[in-house]
Design an enzyme around this catalytic site. Structure first.
Site: not given
Length: 250
Positions: A50, A52, A198
């Site tokens: 999934r 972002d 990230r």
């Protein structure tokens, strides 16, 4: 019911992310719309990851079931037709066994993060890299990244809203190299926490700037505290490059 596996490429810039949401365009929602337009069926599409809002993909994988047995090439071409003009492309399509699951059959996921280090801003790569005018020490970043490889509690690099049952993950690869003005991070694992890549890249940028040492990164990891994390890098530089499956997951 025939099951289809598709490989998808997309520019995540205009989307709210992979997952269908109440408002905004999602990759999952547009794929389901495209399937409905050419088959008349309302189906759910399950993805391997999934991503972002703003995150891109070169090799996202998904599956879905149809009642009619369509040629895989027809599925690919019809979906691409109905996905226009959105920046989403079905790179490949194939019929698979009903036991195949894009998410749960996956054994490894590969991500890439791109940083651009030059004075001039990105033009052709706008929204596709993390731009910094300051040069970074890629060798120091690569050396520090090795401390993250292996099985660890990654609470420090986990988003507060992460829904994973455990913060413990095993990182198989974290390689960082320079390519001209770019610094490219390649990261592989069976699965990741929300914002893990990230968060790690944001902390490693501090190492590249000389603000953190390798020992500082190790201490941040050991702290198991989100407050110890460096700034989270922007979504624009992140790509889901590919997903691996066992040979018999077909």
């Amino acid at each position: 019911m025939p099951r289809y596996r598709i490989t998808i490429e997309y520019d995540g810039t205009p989307f709210v992310g992979w997952q269908r949401q109440a408002a905004g365009l999602s990759i999952q929602g547009l794929l389901e719309d495209a399937i409905r337009k050419f088959t008349g069926e309302t189906v759910g599409v399950r993805g391997a990851g999934r991503t972002d809002a703003g995150v891109h993909a070169l090799g996202q994988v998904a599956h879905f079931d149809l009642t009619k047995d369509w040629a895989a090439s027809r599925v690919r071409d019809a979906m691409n037709f109905h996905l226009r003009p959105h920046p989403i492309g079905i790179v490949a399509s194939e019929a698979v066994d009903a036991t195949f699951d894009a998410r749960f059959s996956a054994v490894k996921r590969h991500y890439r993060y791109r940083l651009l280090t030059r004075r001039a801003p990105p033009i052709l790569d706008k929204n596709r890299v993390w731009w910094t005018m300051r040069d970074l020490d890629a060798e120091a970043m690569n050396e520090a990244a090795k401390a993250l490889v292996g099985k660890h509690d990654f609470t420090t690099f986990r988003a507060a809203q992460c829904q994973a049952q455990s913060p413990v993950k095993t990182l198989d690869v974290f390689d960082i190299r320079r390519s001209g003005d770019e610094i490219v991070c390649e990261v592989s694992a069976r699965s990741f926490l929300h914002h893990q890549v990230r968060s790690m890249v944001g902390s490693l940028k501090l190492v590249g700037e000389g603000k953190w040492s390798r020992e500082d990164l190790v201490a941040a990891l050991a702290a198991c505290d989100r407050e110890a994390c460096g700034p989270v890098s922007p979504a624009s530089g992140l790509y889901l490059v590919g997903v691996d499956y066992p040979e018999d997951a077909r």
